[in-house]
Scaffold this motif. Structure first.
Motif, PDB file in Angstrom:
ATOM      1  N   ARG A  41      36.510  43.901  46.230  1.00 47.15           N
ATOM      2  CA  ARG A  41      35.266  43.583  45.539  1.00 47.15           C
ATOM      3  C   ARG A  41      34.115  44.977  45.579  1.00 47.15           C
ATOM      4  O   ARG A  41      34.118  45.710  46.540  1.00 47.15           O
ATOM      5  CB  ARG A  41      34.386  42.713  46.244  1.00 47.15           C
ATOM      6  CG  ARG A  41      35.375  41.433  46.450  1.00 47.15           C
ATOM      7  CD  ARG A  41      34.674  40.246  47.199  1.00 47.15           C
ATOM      8  NE  ARG A  41      35.703  39.107  47.398  1.00 47.15           N
ATOM      9  CZ  ARG A  41      35.502  37.928  47.790  1.00 47.15           C
ATOM     10  NH1 ARG A  41      34.197  37.489  48.081  1.00 47.15           N
ATOM     11  NH2 ARG A  41      36.405  37.129  48.083  1.00 47.15           N
ATOM     12  N   LEU A  45      34.317  39.961  54.931  1.00 47.47           N
ATOM     13  CA  LEU A  45      33.766  38.817  54.226  1.00 47.47           C
ATOM     14  C   LEU A  45      32.330  38.366  54.601  1.00 47.47           C
ATOM     15  O   LEU A  45      31.387  38.243  53.707  1.00 47.47           O
ATOM     16  CB  LEU A  45      34.496  37.447  54.269  1.00 47.47           C
ATOM     17  CG  LEU A  45      33.892  36.090  53.387  1.00 47.47           C
ATOM     18  CD1 LEU A  45      33.964  36.898  51.815  1.00 47.47           C
ATOM     19  CD2 LEU A  45      34.944  34.977  53.430  1.00 47.47           C
ATOM     20  N   PRO A 104      44.084  42.214  51.407  1.00 48.97           N
ATOM     21  CA  PRO A 104      45.016  42.610  50.138  1.00 48.97           C
ATOM     22  C   PRO A 104      44.864  42.002  48.943  1.00 48.97           C
ATOM     23  O   PRO A 104      44.744  40.899  49.029  1.00 48.97           O
ATOM     24  CB  PRO A 104      46.137  42.604  50.809  1.00 48.97           C
ATOM     25  CG  PRO A 104      46.094  42.411  52.205  1.00 48.97           C
ATOM     26  CD  PRO A 104      44.935  41.905  52.612  1.00 48.97           C
ATOM     27  N   ASP A 143      42.220  41.575  47.254  1.00 48.41           N
ATOM     28  CA  ASP A 143      40.895  41.115  47.288  1.00 48.41           C
ATOM     29  C   ASP A 143      39.913  41.979  47.415  1.00 48.41           C
ATOM     30  O   ASP A 143      39.292  42.203  48.510  1.00 48.41           O
ATOM     31  CB  ASP A 143      40.414  39.800  48.050  1.00 48.41           C
ATOM     32  CG  ASP A 143      39.284  38.993  47.888  1.00 48.41           C
ATOM     33  OD1 ASP A 143      38.710  39.483  46.751  1.00 48.41           O
ATOM     34  OD2 ASP A 143      38.907  37.953  48.393  1.00 48.41           O
ATOM     35  N   LYS A 197      45.861  32.052  55.902  1.00 43.14           N
ATOM     36  CA  LYS A 197      45.914  32.792  57.410  1.00 43.14           C
ATOM     37  C   LYS A 197      44.572  32.709  58.066  1.00 43.14           C
ATOM     38  O   LYS A 197      44.454  32.228  59.341  1.00 43.14           O
ATOM     39  CB  LYS A 197      46.581  34.193  57.396  1.00 43.14           C
ATOM     40  CG  LYS A 197      48.168  33.947  57.428  1.00 43.14           C
ATOM     41  CD  LYS A 197      48.679  33.681  59.010  1.00 43.14           C
ATOM     42  CE  LYS A 197      49.932  33.956  59.289  1.00 43.14           C
ATOM     43  NZ  LYS A 197      50.341  33.444  60.541  1.00 43.14           N
ATOM     44  N   GLN A 198      43.647  33.245  57.396  1.00 39.86           N
ATOM     45  CA  GLN A 198      42.214  33.280  58.014  1.00 39.86           C
ATOM     46  C   GLN A 198      41.761  31.846  58.488  1.00 39.86           C
ATOM     47  O   GLN A 198      41.212  31.719  59.517  1.00 39.86           O
ATOM     48  CB  GLN A 198      41.568  33.987  57.003  1.00 39.86           C
ATOM     49  CG  GLN A 198      41.674  35.396  56.747  1.00 39.86           C
ATOM     50  CD  GLN A 198      41.109  35.978  55.391  1.00 39.86           C
ATOM     51  OE1 GLN A 198      40.280  35.135  54.760  1.00 39.86           O
ATOM     52  NE2 GLN A 198      41.597  37.077  54.901  1.00 39.86           N
ATOM     53  N   ASP A 203      33.972  30.682  49.820  1.00 43.02           N
ATOM     54  CA  ASP A 203      34.302  32.056  49.037  1.00 43.02           C
ATOM     55  C   ASP A 203      35.949  31.637  48.338  1.00 43.02           C
ATOM     56  O   ASP A 203      35.995  32.146  47.223  1.00 43.02           O
ATOM     57  CB  ASP A 203      34.517  32.987  50.205  1.00 43.02           C
ATOM     58  CG  ASP A 203      34.748  34.265  49.453  1.00 43.02           C
ATOM     59  OD1 ASP A 203      33.994  35.123  48.978  1.00 43.02           O
ATOM     60  OD2 ASP A 203      35.928  34.438  49.507  1.00 43.02           O
ATOM     61  N   GLU A 239      45.087  35.988  43.987  1.00 41.14           N
ATOM     62  CA  GLU A 239      46.140  36.542  44.367  1.00 41.14           C
ATOM     63  C   GLU A 239      46.218  36.846  45.849  1.00 41.14           C
ATOM     64  O   GLU A 239      47.157  36.760  46.836  1.00 41.14           O
ATOM     65  CB  GLU A 239      46.218  37.920  43.882  1.00 41.14           C
ATOM     66  CG  GLU A 239      46.406  38.237  42.441  1.00 41.14           C
ATOM     67  CD  GLU A 239      46.407  39.655  42.228  1.00 41.14           C
ATOM     68  OE1 GLU A 239      47.227  40.677  42.487  1.00 41.14           O
ATOM     69  OE2 GLU A 239      45.197  39.963  41.372  1.00 41.14           O
ATOM     70  N   SER A 240      44.973  36.493  46.502  1.00 44.94           N
ATOM     71  CA  SER A 240      44.723  36.918  47.998  1.00 44.94           C
ATOM     72  C   SER A 240      44.723  35.448  48.693  1.00 44.94           C
ATOM     73  O   SER A 240      44.702  35.466  49.840  1.00 44.94           O
ATOM     74  CB  SER A 240      43.647  37.411  48.193  1.00 44.94           C
ATOM     75  OG  SER A 240      43.206  37.838  49.585  1.00 44.94           O
ATOM     76  N   TYR A 267      46.346  35.030  52.167  1.00 46.95           N
ATOM     77  CA  TYR A 267      45.761  35.778  53.496  1.00 46.95           C
ATOM     78  C   TYR A 267      44.495  34.856  53.698  1.00 46.95           C
ATOM     79  O   TYR A 267      44.373  34.690  54.761  1.00 46.95           O
ATOM     80  CB  TYR A 267      45.116  37.216  52.888  1.00 46.95           C
ATOM     81  CG  TYR A 267      46.285  37.985  52.973  1.00 46.95           C
ATOM     82  CD1 TYR A 267      46.641  38.775  54.225  1.00 46.95           C
ATOM     83  CD2 TYR A 267      46.922  38.509  52.021  1.00 46.95           C
ATOM     84  CE1 TYR A 267      47.723  39.753  54.211  1.00 46.95           C
ATOM     85  CE2 TYR A 267      48.118  39.360  51.921  1.00 46.95           C
ATOM     86  CZ  TYR A 267      48.292  39.972  53.073  1.00 46.95           C
ATOM     87  OH  TYR A 267      49.490  40.924  53.074  1.00 46.95           O
ATOM     88  N   ARG A 268      43.789  34.207  52.693  1.00 52.16           N
ATOM     89  CA  ARG A 268      42.794  33.329  53.241  1.00 52.16           C
ATOM     90  C   ARG A 268      43.380  32.111  53.873  1.00 52.16           C
ATOM     91  O   ARG A 268      42.901  31.324  54.937  1.00 52.16           O
ATOM     92  CB  ARG A 268      42.019  32.837  51.739  1.00 52.16           C
ATOM     93  CG  ARG A 268      40.933  31.935  51.931  1.00 52.16           C
ATOM     94  CD  ARG A 268      39.975  32.402  52.851  1.00 52.16           C
ATOM     95  NE  ARG A 268      39.388  33.833  52.434  1.00 52.16           N
ATOM     96  CZ  ARG A 268      38.389  34.020  51.937  1.00 52.16           C
ATOM     97  NH1 ARG A 268      37.741  33.368  51.117  1.00 52.16           N
ATOM     98  NH2 ARG A 268      38.064  35.327  51.720  1.00 52.16           N
ATOM     99  N   ILE A 305      43.745  30.636  61.363  1.00 55.17           N
ATOM    100  CA  ILE A 305      43.521  31.223  62.780  1.00 55.17           C
ATOM    101  C   ILE A 305      42.184  30.451  63.333  1.00 55.17           C
ATOM    102  O   ILE A 305      41.958  30.229  64.249  1.00 55.17           O
ATOM    103  CB  ILE A 305      43.090  32.707  62.608  1.00 55.17           C
ATOM    104  CG1 ILE A 305      44.558  33.377  62.385  1.00 55.17           C
ATOM    105  CG2 ILE A 305      42.426  33.340  63.619  1.00 55.17           C
ATOM    106  CD1 ILE A 305      44.597  34.647  62.243  1.00 55.17           C
ATOM    107  N   MET A 347      36.979  34.123  45.324  1.00 53.57           N
ATOM    108  CA  MET A 347      38.092  35.052  45.822  1.00 53.57           C
ATOM    109  C   MET A 347      39.135  35.137  44.847  1.00 53.57           C
ATOM    110  O   MET A 347      39.115  34.280  43.978  1.00 53.57           O
ATOM    111  CB  MET A 347      38.495  34.052  47.128  1.00 53.57           C
ATOM    112  CG  MET A 347      39.670  35.210  47.677  1.00 53.57           C
ATOM    113  SD  MET A 347      40.656  34.038  48.817  1.00 53.57           S
ATOM    114  CE  MET A 347      41.639  33.211  47.533  1.00 53.57           C
ATOM    115  N   LEU A 376      34.626  30.752  54.420  1.00 52.70           N
ATOM    116  CA  LEU A 376      36.079  30.961  54.057  1.00 52.70           C
ATOM    117  C   LEU A 376      36.490  30.004  52.942  1.00 52.70           C
ATOM    118  O   LEU A 376      37.122  30.529  51.969  1.00 52.70           O
ATOM    119  CB  LEU A 376      36.968  30.712  55.318  1.00 52.70           C
ATOM    120  CG  LEU A 376      36.555  31.951  56.286  1.00 52.70           C
ATOM    121  CD1 LEU A 376      37.855  31.747  57.606  1.00 52.70           C
ATOM    122  CD2 LEU A 376      37.311  33.414  55.761  1.00 52.70           C
TER     123      LEU A 376
END
Lengths: 474, 474
Positions: free
Chosen positions: A243, A28, A239, A241, B47-48, B32, B40-41, B44-45, B51, B37, B29
């Motif tokens: 681009r 990203l 996954p 995402d 989780k990011q 976006d 569907e993702s 995952y975002r 973290i 974004m 993050l």
């Protein structure tokens, strides 16, 4: 399977899953840098990228990590099982990493941003000497790394291994040699010239963007973002995402940039990145297989008459093609058009640009050719192949970003990708009436074939194994 | 100044500078997620974000961090010096953080995503009971935190302190009370109705976007990104990289959303974020001062006749206003328009929406009103103030995201911002012929005043101190 191994496997998996989130963040940061960011903020982005890169590198070279990798045995798992593939690649990556002293890595990664800046300046001012000191150091570091990695047949082999684990320069030569001969012959025979004034089309960027977005949606039936950038690229953030970008300097750059990156994007979208998150098996086979997908959509599908039989009437809703008929348009996008610049070359002579770079890279690392000789060597070879002597270094050795970025061994994968795409067409044509489908604007059967035979397999097979499996050719 | 202190100050500074890069990453993050974004993702975002948030939280509650903070003395540095401001805020933040057990923080942060999902569903289905169990838990956690933090006059005070360190609910009440009375009187007297069919304008979104981008560039003369989102917002990714968004559901939402967020964006751009990177002094004073800037550009500048004397002729190049003249347009964007929904309210009655929320929040935390009574309480108060009884909970208690996100004590800052913006107009008018400048399309003198008196000062003064300094009012 040993119990200890199984536990250690799970531990290593967990570490890699966490690191994969860091890699998503890194993707990203890079994507945003090229697509959205205010350039004034570049030094901050550099810092952010450095912090995350350092975190990943530290984790992957830690004592814990190395102990875990070394504790695992490939033979404990069935060949081609996900675990087997993961362990194989974790070990491969780790073995290569551990041979390189961290100091060398850090020296190189600090050098690259400066080198890239020097390259931009050098290209703009058409002066190789601006890039020279950086390129010299980068080549030197690559030579040191070759010594650390080792090789069997020739030094350059160790660099190609960065991108293709089971293809040697010797094998590439065998593939490139007949191609090179016939390309040179054809150029000599038909003598297409460099001086032709090319056809250009006027367009409204917003409308052309809408057409390109329509193409992406119509072909893929997926939500794949398309943005404008100076240099087109495709990336996976996480996954699902995916681009892509294209550039709007010329009508055909925009359209074929879109189709090229869409080929990459489709592969990335359907790789089992969700199912096997953070695992090597979820990744693409290699650069050449990846490139075969982009070339397949750009050239084999996108430059075909059936494709434009379907899309021409859409295109003219967005762009005024004036008196250019469908047939003329398809002829135009397929013409042989000699260019000193690789990225502007036609599909056909493009490969000769690659072969030239392959030869020079081999000379640099196998024959220790000196840095001062490089521009002249480039120009002489170009004259020999294309019957044209570059006017200056920006038309010659300075045109590509790759070497300034330390990407040696990367170029051959472009032509390998082209060739694999052609082989793929042979196979797919035996199973699907591909051009009939395309003419009807139907892509799902083609994509389904690619999913089953390439995308969903991830990194299970190597380039050679996969090509053989699909095509029964090599 | 003690030598140990100076060393520890530098150490703490270095930690905070590194963490500021993590915070930049976090901003990206989030930005976006809302702007680019593929939904569907989303997992995952999530989780990011988790973290990176965890990394920052761990660092700021580590033993090293707390030892460093505790070793520093505010008195070792001159009052209002950058070091003094930094230490003051590091200590303030740390003192508040350390009182809250990590378990409570983690309980709350895990609850919020679920609560937000429940809120969306509840709002859509107009059923408070879907949100109720989550809101109940969130209120309970906030009550626990109030007990940990402590308070002087009333429990609710501890929550307001999250956003305004030197303003108490008692003081807010003193400010809100006369405002409330006059607003209710005016509504009763003029009886604007809720049933009027509002004027609507047709527009092409792409063209309106171009107009809004033109506004941003013309007013700020800066590269501030403007993107479309469902809910407008402004954010800083890194110094110089300021991004705003607006929504294109209605002409006036798009334009005033842009101007509102531009007010936030200008403040963020000129805060000394580069000079004092990673330091509290580089940040904004408070939410109410931030809101005063957005309201200043949205309402005081953007809804004025001089503004549209300059921009009307530009606007009609992008949007067909048909027979609406300049004068009618300005009247239209300034009309009193009672709305059950806060975000659709006019500039004037907007404040009564805020006062209602302030009163309910106070009752929740000071009077222990029960969760089941809340929807009814909302509707009764609304009827009392606006002469209208909300049709359902989506027009009532479910309309705002704030409480589902645990943002209690946040609402009053909106009206405080409105009032500060008005005070600012008084002061600025004494120094600059502001409306003449605006009519000429000149904003640099106004921005220069704001830079010198607000933006560049960062967090040097508190809300009260700064307001007094600028306006000699309180």
């Amino acid at each position: 399977m040993l119990k200890t191994n199984s536990k250690n496997y799970d531990k290593l998996l967990k570490i890699n899953q966490k690191l994969a989130h860091y890699e998503s963040i890194l993707s990203l940061l890079y994507w945003d840098d090229r697509v959205c960011m205010n350039p004034e903020s570049a030094p901050y982005r550099g810092k952010q990228i450095a912090i995350i890169t350092e975190y990943i590198h530290k984790a992957k070279t830690s004592k814990t990590y190395s102990n875990l990798v070394e504790s695992l045995n490939l033979d404990d798992y069935p060949k081609y099982s996900p675990q087997w593939v993961n362990i194989k690649w974790w070990k491969y990556e780790y073995e290569r990493n551990k041979k390189i002293p961290p100091k060398l890595i850090s020296k190189l990664s600090q050098l690259i941003p400066e080198s890239l800046q020097a390259w931009e300046k050098a290209k703009k001012e058409k002066k190789f000497k601006i890039l020279k000191p950086y390129l010299k150091k980068i080549i030197q570091i690559n030579k040191e790394m070759i010594q650390k990695w080792g090789y069997e047949q020739e030094p350059y082999e160790a660099l190609v291994k960065n991108y293709e684990i089971d293809i040697t320069p010797k094998q590439i030569e065998t593939i490139f040699c007949p191609l090179q001969k016939s390309l040179i012959q054809i150029i000599k025979k038909y003598q297409p010239t460099l001086s032709q004034k090319p056809q250009t089309f006027n367009f409204d960027q917003h409308k052309l963007e809408q057409f390109c977005k329509y193409l992406v949606k119509k072909i893929s039936n997926l939500n794949i973002r398309l943005d404008p950038t100076t240099h087109p690229f495709a990336t996976t953030i996480s996954p699902f995402d995916i681009r892509i970008t294209t550039r709007y300097n010329k009508l055909e750059s925009a359209i074929f940039g879109t189709l090229h990156e869409l080929g990459h994007g489709l592969y990335d979208y359907y790789l089992p990145q969700h199912q096997y998150f953070g695992q090597p098996i979820s990744q693409s086979v290699s650069l050449s297989i990846h490139e075969s997908q982009s070339r397949f959509f750009e050239n084999i599908i996108g430059r075909s008459l059936p494709f434009w039989k379907y899309f021409y009437n859409q295109l003219i809703k967005y762009v005024d093609l004036s008196n250019i008929t469908l047939e003329k348009f398809v002829k135009y996008i397929n013409k042989i058009d000699l260019q000193p610049i690789r990225t502007e070359a036609d599909e056909f002579t493009y490969n000769l640009h690659i072969i030239l770079r392959f030869e020079i890279e081999r000379k640099i690392f196998n024959e220790n050719i000196q840095i001062d000789e490089l521009p002249e060597l480039w120009n002489e070879l170009f004259k020999q192949y294309f019957e044209y002597y570059p006017q200056d270094d920006s038309e010659g050795i300075l045109q590509d970003i790759h070497w300034a970025e330390s990407l040696f061994g990367y170029f051959p994968t472009y032509t390998l990708g082209n060739l694999i795409a052609a082989q793929l067409l042979n196979t797919i044509s035996q199973k699907i009436n591909i051009y009939q489908q395309i003419e009807n604007g139907q892509f799902q059967e083609i994509i389904q074939f690619l999913k089953e035979n390439i995308y969903l397999l991830g990194k299970t097979y190597t380039t050679n194994e996969l090509v053989q499996k699909i095509t029964n050719e090599q």
